[in-house]
Every structure is written in structure tokens, then in C-alpha cells.
Design a protein around this motif. Sequence first.
Motif, mmCIF file in Angstrom:
data_model
loop_
_atom_site.group_PDB
_atom_site.id
_atom_site.type_symbol
_atom_site.label_atom_id
_atom_site.label_comp_id
_atom_site.label_asym_id
_atom_site.label_seq_id
_atom_site.Cartn_x
_atom_site.Cartn_y
_atom_site.Cartn_z
ATOM 1 N N LYS A 110 -8.081 -2.161 -7.572
ATOM 2 C CA LYS A 110 -6.632 -2.329 -7.694
ATOM 3 C C LYS A 110 -5.834 -1.370 -6.814
ATOM 4 C CE LYS A 110 -2.801 -2.770 -10.944
ATOM 5 N NZ LYS A 110 -1.902 -3.036 -9.897
ATOM 6 N N LYS A 111 -6.180 -0.081 -6.790
ATOM 7 C CA LYS A 111 -5.433 0.884 -5.968
ATOM 8 C C LYS A 111 -5.485 0.491 -4.497
ATOM 9 C CE LYS A 111 -5.763 5.035 -8.796
ATOM 10 N NZ LYS A 111 -6.279 6.388 -8.896
ATOM 11 N N GLU A 112 -6.632 0.074 -4.040
ATOM 12 C CA GLU A 112 -6.767 -0.315 -2.631
ATOM 13 C C GLU A 112 -5.992 -1.594 -2.362
ATOM 14 O OE1 GLU A 112 -10.772 -0.033 -1.054
ATOM 15 O OE2 GLU A 112 -11.170 1.727 -2.307
ATOM 16 N N ARG A 113 -6.058 -2.547 -3.274
ATOM 17 C CA ARG A 113 -5.322 -3.804 -3.134
ATOM 18 C C ARG A 113 -3.820 -3.541 -3.114
ATOM 19 N NH1 ARG A 113 -7.655 -6.110 -7.226
ATOM 20 N NH2 ARG A 113 -6.008 -5.805 -8.752
ATOM 21 N N ASP A 114 -3.354 -2.672 -4.020
ATOM 22 C CA ASP A 114 -1.929 -2.336 -4.064
ATOM 23 C C ASP A 114 -1.485 -1.640 -2.777
ATOM 24 O OD1 ASP A 114 -1.721 -3.408 -6.607
ATOM 25 O OD2 ASP A 114 -1.727 -1.461 -7.621
ATOM 26 N N PHE A 115 -2.315 -0.735 -2.280
ATOM 27 C CA PHE A 115 -1.994 -0.029 -1.042
ATOM 28 C C PHE A 115 -1.867 -1.009 0.121
ATOM 29 C CE2 PHE A 115 -3.313 2.145 2.862
ATOM 30 C CZ PHE A 115 -2.336 3.123 2.920
ATOM 31 N N GLU A 117 -4.783 -1.724 15.072
ATOM 32 C CA GLU A 117 -5.727 -0.695 14.617
ATOM 33 C C GLU A 117 -5.496 -0.363 13.139
ATOM 34 O OE1 GLU A 117 -5.357 2.655 17.244
ATOM 35 O OE2 GLU A 117 -5.641 1.407 19.025
ATOM 36 N N VAL A 118 -4.216 -0.239 12.746
ATOM 37 C CA VAL A 118 -3.887 0.025 11.343
ATOM 38 C C VAL A 118 -4.385 -1.128 10.480
ATOM 39 C CG1 VAL A 118 -1.972 0.252 9.688
ATOM 40 C CG2 VAL A 118 -1.888 1.471 11.884
ATOM 41 N N ASP A 119 -4.115 -2.341 10.911
ATOM 42 C CA ASP A 119 -4.519 -3.526 10.154
ATOM 43 C C ASP A 119 -6.039 -3.619 10.024
ATOM 44 O OD1 ASP A 119 -3.533 -5.910 8.753
ATOM 45 O OD2 ASP A 119 -4.658 -6.980 10.306
ATOM 46 N N ALA A 120 -6.752 -3.245 11.067
ATOM 47 C CA ALA A 120 -8.222 -3.256 11.008
ATOM 48 C C ALA A 120 -8.724 -2.281 9.945
ATOM 49 C CB ALA A 120 -8.807 -2.909 12.376
ATOM 50 N N GLU A 121 -8.068 -1.123 9.818
ATOM 51 C CA GLU A 121 -8.456 -0.160 8.778
ATOM 52 C C GLU A 121 -8.131 -0.702 7.392
ATOM 53 O OE1 GLU A 121 -10.239 2.718 9.140
ATOM 54 O OE2 GLU A 121 -10.433 1.965 11.192
ATOM 55 N N LEU A 122 -7.014 -1.396 7.257
ATOM 56 C CA LEU A 122 -6.655 -1.995 5.970
ATOM 57 C C LEU A 122 -7.677 -3.052 5.545
ATOM 58 C CD1 LEU A 122 -2.803 -2.450 6.452
ATOM 59 C CD2 LEU A 122 -3.962 -0.720 5.053
ATOM 60 N N THR A 123 -8.191 -3.771 6.517
ATOM 61 C CA THR A 123 -9.173 -4.817 6.236
ATOM 62 C C THR A 123 -10.454 -4.241 5.641
ATOM 63 O OG1 THR A 123 -8.240 -6.181 7.982
ATOM 64 C CG2 THR A 123 -10.474 -6.707 7.322
ATOM 65 N N LYS A 124 -10.747 -2.993 5.923
ATOM 66 C CA LYS A 124 -11.961 -2.350 5.412
ATOM 67 C C LYS A 124 -11.868 -1.994 3.927
ATOM 68 C CE LYS A 124 -13.051 -0.279 9.883
ATOM 69 N NZ LYS A 124 -13.147 0.998 10.620
ATOM 70 N N LEU A 125 -10.641 -1.976 3.389
ATOM 71 C CA LEU A 125 -10.477 -1.600 1.983
ATOM 72 C C LEU A 125 -10.953 -2.727 1.071
ATOM 73 C CD1 LEU A 125 -7.061 0.246 2.185
ATOM 74 C CD2 LEU A 125 -9.351 1.239 2.072
ATOM 75 N N SER A 149 -10.703 -5.270 -1.787
ATOM 76 C CA SER A 149 -9.676 -6.000 -2.528
ATOM 77 C C SER A 149 -10.007 -6.136 -4.015
ATOM 78 C CB SER A 149 -9.464 -7.387 -1.910
ATOM 79 O OG SER A 149 -10.638 -8.165 -2.050
ATOM 80 N N PHE A 150 -11.191 -5.731 -4.440
ATOM 81 C CA PHE A 150 -11.556 -5.754 -5.851
ATOM 82 C C PHE A 150 -11.160 -4.462 -6.566
ATOM 83 C CE2 PHE A 150 -14.434 -8.835 -3.939
ATOM 84 C CZ PHE A 150 -14.172 -9.941 -4.743
#
Length: 165
Positions: A67-72, A54-62, A64-65
Motif C-alpha cells: 500500500k505505501k508503495e502504491r500510494d507513493f 528515469e523517474v518513471d522507470a524507478e516508480l515502475t520498480k515499486l 503495487s501490492f
Amino acid sequence: MTSFLGEFELKLDAKKRLMLPANLKKQLEDTDRFVLNRAFDKCLNLYPYHVWQEVDAELTKLNSFVKKERDFVRFVRGGATEIQLDAQGRFIMPSRLMSYANITSDIILSGNGSLIEVWDRDTYDSMLSIDPEDFSNLAEEVMVKYEKEELFEFDESIVVPIMRR
């Protein structure tokens, strides 16, 4: 959904293995597959595998273009290690994760809702060494904010105050 409770003092064995205590195993609902990862407060998070998904699915929504989201995403996924308990309910602590959380031998496992936090005992004790008055002020600030948010129901974009008794 499992909600982990309890605080458990443990020691790593000579092979850097950690055995989950019996009281914690009872809360696992027949799960022996986990993901261990860095957390925000110099501790580690031990997720049951289905919670990690579930956590990984939420990360996938961020994005990647951004930088803050990519770094997180990189921080959260970077240290993620799949853990399988052995027949005795033990797992080996990865060295890099141990180093991140300053874990050497004495450990505290703390149930925290859908995950288990893994702390170095001294770091945990230091984190909890808050003055009772400061804790009271923190509780008031956090819980009053929560209470204010609960004062309104949202129904088709109309805000209606809820009467409290």
C-alpha cells in the motif's frame, strides 16, 4: 546531463501561461518537452521529458501490492502532465497543479539539479525564511553525515578507511 541553476521571478499571464526566462532556456539543451508534477514541498517539479522517464522507470520498480508503495506511485504519477513549450517558450499551467502549489500569479522558478522547481512566490519566500544559525546547524548536520558516509570505500564487502588530509 543538465544541471539547472538559478532563481527566476515570473508572473503568469492572463491565460495562465508561463514563459521560461532566456537564461533558463539556455540550460535546456534543445529540450521543449517536459513533465510538470506535484512535488513534496507544496511546489511543482518541471522535469525535462528524458529525466521524467528515469523517474518513471524507478516508480515502475515499486511493488503495487504494498500500500505505501502504491500510494507513493499514485501521488507522484497522479498529477504528471506532459508539457510542450510553444514557439515563444511558454506553457499553460494546469489548474489542479496550480491549486496544489497555491500558485496564483507570482512564481519563482528554481533550478534544482536535473529539474526545475515551480513555486508560488510567497510559499518560496516562507520556505527560505530560515534563521542563519538554524541554516548553519542544518548544513553541519547534513554535510557532516555526508562526509562520514564518504569515509569508507566498499570493495568486495571489505570496508577500508580512507585517509583524509
